[in-house]
Design an enzyme around this catalytic site. Structure first.
Site, short mmCIF file in Angstrom:
data_model
loop_
_atom_site.label_atom_id
_atom_site.label_comp_id
_atom_site.label_asym_id
_atom_site.label_seq_id
_atom_site.Cartn_x
_atom_site.Cartn_y
_atom_site.Cartn_z
N GLY A 92 0.86 -1.18 0.00
CA GLY A 92 0.00 0.00 0.00
C GLY A 92 0.88 1.22 0.00
N SER A 124 5.76 -5.43 -1.23
CA SER A 124 5.72 -4.01 -1.58
C SER A 124 6.12 -3.16 -0.38
CB SER A 124 4.33 -3.67 -2.12
OG SER A 124 4.32 -2.39 -2.71
N ALA A 125 5.20 -2.36 0.17
CA ALA A 125 5.53 -1.54 1.34
C ALA A 125 6.01 -2.39 2.50
CB ALA A 125 4.30 -0.72 1.76
N HIS A 161 8.87 -3.30 -6.96
CA HIS A 161 8.19 -2.92 -8.21
C HIS A 161 9.16 -2.29 -9.21
CE1 HIS A 161 4.12 -3.51 -6.49
NE2 HIS A 161 4.56 -2.87 -5.43
N GLU A 196 8.66 -6.98 -10.19
CA GLU A 196 7.45 -7.64 -9.71
C GLU A 196 7.55 -9.14 -9.97
OE1 GLU A 196 4.08 -5.72 -11.47
OE2 GLU A 196 4.17 -4.05 -10.04
#
Length: 248
Positions: A92, A124-125, A161, A196
Site C-alpha cells: 500500500g 511491496s511496502a 516494483h 514484480e
C-alpha cells in the site's frame, strides 16, 4: 542472525490473482505455520478489515488476524512466535505504514520479534520497511512519519516494483534516474531493486534472490544492485550474502 524474512516485490505478477504468484514462496517460507498476524497499516483507501479479508481469501489455508483488531498490538507482536504466528505486512502506501507503526510504538517490538526468529513476510511496502529506511520507496509521501528510518532488518535499501520501462512520450525521470539521485547522495549505501514477481529471502544468515514467476525469462535481468555509480544485475538463485557482511 536468526531472522527468517521473505521480502516480496509485489502482491501480483501481471494479471494473475492476488498473491497467486507468491503462494509457493509464501508456504515454503512458512513451513508448518498457518496462523498469520497481518499488519494492514499500508491501506489507505480500503478499510483494514477489507484488507484482512483480501489476504484471507488469497490464502484460504491460513488463519489471518488483523493486528488492528487486537487489544494490545505490541503484546501481539511480542508473543507472535510463542503463539505459532508469522508476522505478515501487506503493501500500500509505505509512508502511511511506517507512520502508523511509529504511532503504535511497534518499530522496536517488530525489530526484536524478527531478530528472535519470528517468521516475517512482506510485500511491496511491507518489504520496503525491511531496509534501512523508506527513502527508496516509490510511494507519494501522503503523511509524514516521525522518521524515515525503518526496521533495518537488512543493511541496505530496497526498491520494490522495479522497472526500467520508459513510456513513450514520458519526460519525467526514470526509476534508474531516481535511484541514481539516491546513490549520488548516499554512495556507500546499496539499493536492491527487484522486479514484480521476485523476492529477497533472508534465512539462516543467508540472503538469496528468489523468483515466483511462471515465466522466468520475462526480462534479461530480474533486478539490480545500485551502489555509487554502478548498476549490477542480479538473477534468480543468486546469493547476495556480500550485502550482509557488515552485520554477520
Amino acid at each position: 542472525m536468526t531472522a527468517h524474512v521473505l521480502m516480496l516485490s509485489s502482491s501480483r505478477q501481471g494479471s494473475e490473482p492476488y498473491l497467486e504468484h507468491a503462494r509457493a514462496l509464501i508456504f515454503a517460507h512458512l513451513g508448518d505455520i498457518r496462523d498469520l498476524l497481518f499488519v494492514p497499516y499500508a491501506a489507505v483507501t480500503q478499510s483494514y478489515d477489507a484488507y484482512v479479508d483480501a489476504v484471507a481469501n488469497a490464502l484460504p489455508e491460513c488463519k489471518v488476524t488483523g493486528l488492528h483488531s487486537v487489544d494490545d498490538p505490541v503484546a501481539a507482536i511480542n508473543n507472535a512466535k510463542q503463539n505459532g504466528q508469522a508476522i505478515v505486512v501487506g503493501g500500500g502506501n509505505t509512508f502511511h505504514l511506517l507512520s502508523t507503526l511509529y504511532a503504535n510504538a511497534l518499530i522496536v517490538p517488530m525489530k526484536h520479534a524478527i531478530a528472535d526468529g519470528t517468521p516475517y513476510i512482506g510485500w511491496s511496502a511491507g518489504s520496503n520497511i525491511c531496509g534501512q529506511s523508506i527513502r527508496t520507496t516509490n510511494d507519494m509521501p501522503i503523511i509524514e512519519p516521525p522518521s524515515f528510518d525503518a526496521l533495518d532488518i537488512v543493511p541496505f535499501q530496497i526498491n520494490p516494483h522495479y522497472t526500467d520501462y520508459q513510456p513513450p512520450g514520458h519526460n519525467g525521470e526514470t526509476r534508474d534516474q531516481r535511484l541514481a539521485e539516491f546513490t549520488a547522495l548516499n554512495p556507500t549505501t546499496p539499493v536492491v531493486a527487484i522486479r514484480e514477481g521476485t523476492a529477497l529471502k533472508l534465512s539462516e544468515a543467508t540472503l538469496t534472490f528468489e523468483d515466483g514467476r511462471e515465466n522466468k525469462a520475462d526480462s534479461e535481468h530480474d533486478g539490480f544492485i545500485f551502489l555509487g555509480n554502478e548498476k549490477t544485475p542480479i538473477n534468480a538463485g543468486d546469493s547476495l550474502n556480500q550485502l550482509l557482511d557488515s552485520v554477520l
